[in-house]
Design a protein around this motif. Sequence first.
Motif, PDB file in Angstrom:
ATOM      1  N   ASN A  27       0.966  -1.213   0.007  1.00 58.83           N
ATOM      2  CA  ASN A  27      -0.098   0.215   0.051  1.00 58.83           C
ATOM      3  C   ASN A  27       0.875   1.228   0.083  1.00 58.83           C
ATOM      4  O   ASN A  27       1.511   1.495   0.905  1.00 58.83           O
ATOM      5  CB  ASN A  27      -0.720  -0.014   1.259  1.00 58.83           C
ATOM      6  CG  ASN A  27      -2.002   0.930   0.996  1.00 58.83           C
ATOM      7  OD1 ASN A  27      -1.931   2.059   0.446  1.00 58.83           O
ATOM      8  ND2 ASN A  27      -2.800   0.696   1.863  1.00 58.83           N
ATOM      9  N   SER A  29      -0.287   4.346  -0.399  1.00 60.65           N
ATOM     10  CA  SER A  29      -0.936   5.568  -0.120  1.00 60.65           C
ATOM     11  C   SER A  29       0.006   6.474   0.837  1.00 60.65           C
ATOM     12  O   SER A  29       0.216   5.862   1.853  1.00 60.65           O
ATOM     13  CB  SER A  29      -2.339   5.124   0.375  1.00 60.65           C
ATOM     14  OG  SER A  29      -2.578   6.097   1.402  1.00 60.65           O
ATOM     15  N   SER A  31      -1.233   8.684   2.576  1.00 63.30           N
ATOM     16  CA  SER A  31      -2.440   9.384   3.338  1.00 63.30           C
ATOM     17  C   SER A  31      -1.992   9.920   4.743  1.00 63.30           C
ATOM     18  O   SER A  31      -2.616  11.102   5.211  1.00 63.30           O
ATOM     19  CB  SER A  31      -3.313   8.368   3.494  1.00 63.30           C
ATOM     20  OG  SER A  31      -2.859   7.307   4.540  1.00 63.30           O
ATOM     21  N   LEU A  33      -1.764   8.724   7.467  1.00 64.08           N
ATOM     22  CA  LEU A  33      -1.983   7.894   8.457  1.00 64.08           C
ATOM     23  C   LEU A  33      -0.987   6.901   8.923  1.00 64.08           C
ATOM     24  O   LEU A  33      -0.844   6.464  10.009  1.00 64.08           O
ATOM     25  CB  LEU A  33      -3.267   7.105   7.911  1.00 64.08           C
ATOM     26  CG  LEU A  33      -4.582   7.925   7.638  1.00 64.08           C
ATOM     27  CD1 LEU A  33      -5.610   7.218   7.282  1.00 64.08           C
ATOM     28  CD2 LEU A  33      -4.999   8.645   9.147  1.00 64.08           C
TER      29      LEU A  33
HETATM   30  C1  LIG Z   1      -4.256   1.731   1.266  1.00 65.53           C
HETATM   31  O1  LIG Z   1      -4.326   2.557   2.256  1.00 65.53           O
HETATM   32  C2  LIG Z   1      -5.483   3.427   2.483  1.00 65.53           C
HETATM   33  C3  LIG Z   1      -5.282   4.568   3.782  1.00 65.53           C
HETATM   34  O2  LIG Z   1      -5.050   3.916   4.474  1.00 65.53           O
HETATM   35  C4  LIG Z   1      -6.955   2.561   2.360  1.00 65.53           C
HETATM   36  O3  LIG Z   1      -7.837   3.295   2.098  1.00 65.53           O
HETATM   37  C5  LIG Z   1      -6.643   1.564   1.368  1.00 65.53           C
HETATM   38  O4  LIG Z   1      -7.841   0.800   1.348  1.00 65.53           O
HETATM   39  C6  LIG Z   1      -5.456   0.568   1.398  1.00 65.53           C
HETATM   40  N1  LIG Z   1      -5.338   0.277   0.008  1.00 65.53           N
HETATM   41  C7  LIG Z   1      -4.883  -1.341   0.196  1.00 65.53           C
HETATM   42  C8  LIG Z   1      -4.665  -1.969  -1.287  1.00 65.53           C
HETATM   43  O5  LIG Z   1      -4.778  -1.754   1.301  1.00 65.53           O
END
Ligand SMILES: *[C@@H]1O[C@H](CO)[C@@H](O)[C@H](O)[C@H]1NC(C)=O
Length: 597
Positions: A27, A29, A31, A33
Motif C-alpha cells: 500500500n 498510499s 495518506s 495515516l
Molecule cells: C491503502 O491505504 C489506504 C489508507 O489507509 C486505504 O484506504 C486503502 O484501502 C489501502 N489499500 C490497500 C490496497 O490496502
Amino acid sequence: MMKCFSVSLASLWVLLALFSLSVSSQNISESGLQQASLPPRGWNSYDSFCWTISEDEFLQSAEMVSQRLKAHGYQFVVVDYLWYRKKVKGAYPDSLGFDVIDEWGRMIPDPGRWPSSIGGKGFSEVANKVHSLGLKFGIHVMRGISTQAVNANTPILDITKGGAYQESGRVWHAKDIAMPERACAWMPHGFMSVNTKLGAGRAFLKSLYEQYAAWGVDLVKHDCVFGDDLDLNEISYVSEVLSVLNRPIVYSLSPGTSVTPAMAKDVSGLVNMYRITGDDWDKWEDVKAHFDVTRDFSTANMIGGKGLKGNSWPDLDMLPFGWLTDPGSNEGPHRFSKLTLEEKRTQMTLWSLAKSPLMYGGDVRRIDPTTYELITNPTLLEINYFSSNNMEFPYITSSINLKHPGGKERRLKKGIHSLGLTSCSESKARGWSIESLNQDLERICWKKGLENKHQAPFCVHKRELQFRLDGVSMYQEDYRGKHQLVATDRMKFCLDASPRRKVTSKEFKRGTFSPCRWDSNQIWELNSNGTMVNSYSGLCATVEYIEANVNSGGIRSWIATGRTGLSLLSNKHLDGCQEFSSFLPLQSIKIGKMLIA
Ligand SMILES: *[C@@H]1O[C@H](CO)[C@@H](O)[C@H](O)[C@H]1NC(C)=O
Ligand SMILES: *[C@@H]1O[C@H](CO)[C@@H](O)[C@H](O)[C@H]1NC(C)=O
C-alpha cells in the motif's frame, strides 16, 4: 490470487535486480495515516559538517535539497549531533561544559550558531523555514540527560502542569533521575541514561520530546540507545511519548553497532527506522560490512515491518558521497569522498535494494554531477520505494580446480562459476551446447570463455518433462524441446530461476537448485544459437567464470519484486503476469571488489 515470481541470478556484476509485477503490491498510499510507509529519504549534516553546522549553512543546504532532491523523494533535512554545543575553542565532540541548556536541563540550540533560536524560540524558526520549502525537519538527540544538566542539578519540568515536577512532597532534580553508571560509551562526558522507572525520569524525557514537537520537529534521530548502547527502557518510553503526540514524528535510532535481527525485533515495532551497523564512512570496508547484516535482516523479514504508527526500516546509514568532513572533526566539508565510483554505485545499489532509508551525507550545496545522478537514479529509487520481497539472491557457484596456465607443477587455483540471467538477445547469452553422455543421458554445457583447456565446463543434465496430465496434448505441444535441468549430483533438484521467499542457510548453499516441480521457472529450452531460455521469464542463462581467492565469499546479488506498471528493460506476458527486468547500471564494477572476503 495471481502470483508472479521474480526471476534473477547473479551475473558477472555485483548486483542485479529483476522486476516482476506484484499484484499484491504494498500500500503506497501517502495518506499520512501511516508513518514512514516508505523508507524515509533526506539529507543529514553529519558526514559533511560533523557537529559544526550553522543556521546559514543548514538553511542553504535545505534550499538545495528543496530545489534538487525533493522531487526525488528526499524530504527530510536533519541537523546531526551537538547543535546545542558552542563552537568555541576547547569544544569538541566529547568535551564537557560548552552546551547550552535551559532552566529545566534541556538542550537548546547554540544561539551563536543558530541565531533564530534567541529568545527561547529553539528550532521553531528553522523548522518553519524548512516547512516553507516543502521539506521536513529532523534533529539528532542523545540518550537521557546531559552531564552538564546533571552537574547543574536543574529541576525537572512537569510539562503537563507547566512547573517543576513534584512527587512525595518535593521537587525533583537532574541528579535524582541520572544514571552516571550508564554514561554513553562513545561520549562518556556528554550524556547518561535517566531512570525511566521514576516518574521524574519519565517526566524529563517527556519534557524533551514535547518541546521538539512544539518546535515543529518531524524526525528525531535518537543516539546512544541502540546496538552496543542498548537502552530498551528509554526507547520504549520515548516511543510511547511520540505515539500520543498530535504531531507525527518519525522515530529513528542510531547507530546500530553489533545489531542482530533478534535484538532488533524488540525495537522495530517501536520506531520507524533503526541503524543496523556502526557508522558508515567513505571506505570500502564500511560498505562491505553491510552485505551480511543486510542479508540477515531481509531473510528475517524485517524490511518495512510494523513500526511506530506505521512502518519501520533497517537503516544502513548515510551515503558519504561528494564533499565530506571526517568523523569527530571540528571542521566542515573539506575533502572529497574516497570511495571510487564503482564503490559508490555498489553502496547506492545495496542501500536501494535493501530498502534502506536514503540520507545523503555530502555537502548538498556542492553536489557533483556524478553523485547527483547516482542518488537520483530513477531505477534505484523506484526499487528503494516500491519493490517487495527484497532479499539477497543465492547465486549458483561451483568451485572448480584448474591447472595454472603453463604451470608445470599443476598449481591449483580456485574459481567459481556464476550463473546469471540476461536478455536472450545479448551475445553473452550464447555459449550453451548439448553433449551426449550415453544413449539416455544428455547434458548441456557452457564452454564459452574458458581461457585454458584445463578448466572444466559448467554443465547441467537434461531431465525430460514428465507430464502429469495424461492426454492433454496441448501441454506436450507446448513443451516440446523443453526440459528441466538438474545438477549432476542432485538429480531431484532442478535449476530454478525463481527466488524462494525464505532462504535457510542450507538452501542458501544449494544455490538455485530446488526440488523439481511443475513450474515454468524450472523449464528451459536450448535455442539453436546457443542461448538457453527460461520459460517463465523469457530470459536466458549465462555463465561467468570468476577466479576467486580460496577464501572469498563470492558475488553478492539481490532480487526484488517490482510494482505494477514498472517499465524497465524488457517485458513479456506469461501466465497472465507481466514480467519486467532491469539490469542496474553497474557494468563497470570490478570483480575484485565484489568478492567479499
Ligand atoms: C491503502 O491505504 C489506504 C489508507 O489507509 C486505504 O484506504 C486503502 O484501502 C489501502 N489499500 C490497500 C490496497 O490496502
Ligand atoms: C537466439 O535465438 C533466440 C530464439 O530464436 C532469439 O530470441 C535470440 O535473440 C537469439 N540470441 C542471439 C544472441 O542471437
